[in-house]
Design an enzyme around this catalytic site. Structure first.
Site: not given
Ligand code: NAD
Length: 490
Positions: A224, A259
């Protein structure tokens, strides 16, 4: 060993710890307890109760992590989770029932059914922006489908992550559902394990890391992700309603940190000033003259994201383009709702998902050009259009590819559980919500039943001409062909 030492030791979560956790859950899953309807219902009810009993604590955690207004938490986090629970409780029996399907003459006599079965032990990795909802909604799907689950919530929303661990420990079956708190190291340790599915919500860069790790074990993934969700605004609309709905989806949901938040607007050069005026009027009504002080707007989640958004605003290519807002308070991590008009498409702000309270407007001569603008970029998670022109609406629905489309509103398609929610291309793969969540964590096992009756010799050697004719007719499903082969008709 001192208390402090034992505390530190307890907190180390490495590949070895991850491996024993998965082994333990696999063993517990193997006991078969998750397969029963009663166990699944008990867990969904437990989560529903956790949401009801702890509303205040959840609101406080989200206020601490994001300054999220309590209405947003109660409606869009707790409320949506509760409604997912209720939907599951209402439909689960039906979802779990094997589906009888028709068979063909080729296997006559036979019967067949599709038997839903849990995948096994699954991993859910969730992000910070809806830290309660986006953690628990996939967990609910996994449990409803009868899986064991490990949830890894986001370290960027620490208050909510701790609360999630506490609530899951208190309310749910610990032999099947677990929370591992942590950041990159802990997630890496988890990703080294063999899972039966990984459900990841977050950015595409980490999505690629998740998919690479999963490929090693041939583990299916549901990603997602996000993207630049466009909003096309026609001139034949109810402008006040459209402005309010754009604001609600952009700033009213986590101050742009969603998102499916409208990322940018496309309208015609002629109409843009009217749209900007309407947005300004409604923004002032919603958030007052000093939005930095408004309690109805979330703050930016972290200094890193604040700096990233500031960089987008400081880009020379958008200098002088701000027509509303632009105020910032670095100490409080607040950025006011900001509109930029006539933004060049090669500016930084148009080069990445904004994920914050900045709204660029791109102008075109004819609105039909908006489709080319959208289709020249990556496929977004959502695309919106405001129009009363039936033909243009149809053209949009037919030609724009995105996770989901919404006509004459923004973001609220996410709460329609009969629609799949998920991305396409760069915005993700797979979908969930409602029955789609159950399906996301279910293997649809194909079962064909035969008896010993009707054992035709035509499939066995020696392959005579008659048998060949008969088999060809059977494969073609031709009843007449079968009769011809059997009775030698020409
Ligand atoms: P975040 O930084 O919380 O990361 C998401 C998860 O990935 C966390 O649990 C984090 O610990 C893990 N993570 C981070 N770096 C990692 C790595 N190097 N290796 C393994 N795991 C790792 O969240 P984010 O990515 O900043 O979230 C924002 C993004 O998510 C935006 O692009 C948004 O559009 C997308 N998003 C999508 C949805 C959807 O339903 N499609 C919903 C919310 C957010």
């Amino acid at each position: 060993m001192s208390d402090e030492d034992s505390q530190t030791q307890k907190k180390v979560f490495d590949a070895e710890t991850a491996s024993s956790l998965v082994k333990e859950l696999r063993k517990n899953f193997g006991s078969g307890k998750t397969r029963s309807y009663e166990w699944r219902v008990s867990q969904v009810k437990a989560l529903l109760k956790a949401m009801t009993d702890n509303e205040e604590e959840i609101v406080d955690a989200l206020r601490s992590d994001l300054a999220k207004p309590s209405l947003e938490t109660v409606v869009y986090e707790i409320g949506v989770i509760k409604s997912s629970c209720e939907g599951i409780l209402k439909e689960l029996k039906h979802w779990m029932t094997p589906e009888k399907v028709k068979t063909s003459i080729r296997t006559y006599p036979s019967s067949a059914e599709i038997v839903p079965e849990p995948l096994g032990v699954v991993l859910v990795i969730s992000p910070w922006n809806y830290p309660m909802l986006l953690a628990l909604d996939p967990v609910l799907g996994a449990i409803a489908a009868g899986n064991a689950v490990v949830l890894k919530p986001s370290e960027i929303a620490p208050a909510t992550s701790s609360l999630l661990e506490k609530l899951i420990e208190k309310y749910m079956d610990q032999s099947i559902v677990r929370v591992v708190q942590g950041a990159v190291d802990e997630t890496t340790a988890l990703l080294q394990q063999k899972w039966d599915k990984i459900f990841y919500t977050g950015n595409g860069k980490v999505g690629r890391i998740v998919m690479t790790a999963a490929a090693k074990h041939l583990t299916p993934v549901l990603l997602e992700l996000g993207g630049k969700s466009p909003v096309v605004v026609d001139s034949n609309i109810n402008l006040k309603v459209a402005a309010r709905r754009i604001i609600s989806g952009k700033w009213g949901l986590n101050n742009g940190q969603s998102c499916i938040s409208p990322d940018y607007v496309i309208t015609t050069k002629d109409y843009a000033p009217k749209l900007v005026d309407a947005l300004k009027t409604e923004l002032q009504e919603f958030y007052g003259k000093n939005p930095l002080e408004s309690e109805d707007l979330s703050r930016i989640v972290s200094y890193n994201h604040f700096a990233r958004l500031s960089k987008l605003l400081n880009d020379d290519k958008v200098s002088g383009k701000i027509v509303y807002g632009g105020e910032k308070d670095e100490n409080k991590l607040r950025i006011a709702p900001t509109i930029l008009l006539d933004v060049p498409r090669d500016s930084l702000i148009m080069g990445e998902e904004i994920f914050g309270p900045l709204l660029p407007i791109i102008t075109v001569n004819e609105l039909e050009e908006s489709l080319d603008v959208i289709n020249s970029g990556d496929k977004a998670l959502a695309a919106y259009i405001f129009t009363t022109d039936k033909k243009f609406k149809e053209q949009f629905v037919k030609n724009v590819s995105a996770g989901g489309l919404l006509v004459n509103d923004t973001s609220i398609h996410v709460v329609v559980d009969t629609l799949p929610f998920g991305g396409v291309g760069e915005s993700g793969m797979g979908a969930y919500h409602g029955k789609f969540s159950f399906d996301a964590f279910t293997h649809k096992k194909a079962v064909l039943y035969r008896s010993f009756a009707g054992d035709s010799s035509s499939r066995y050697p020696p392959y005579t001409d008659t048998k060949q004719r008969l088999m060809k007719a059977l494969i073609a499903g031709s009843f007449l062909g079968i009769l011809r082969a059997l009775f030698g008709w020409s």
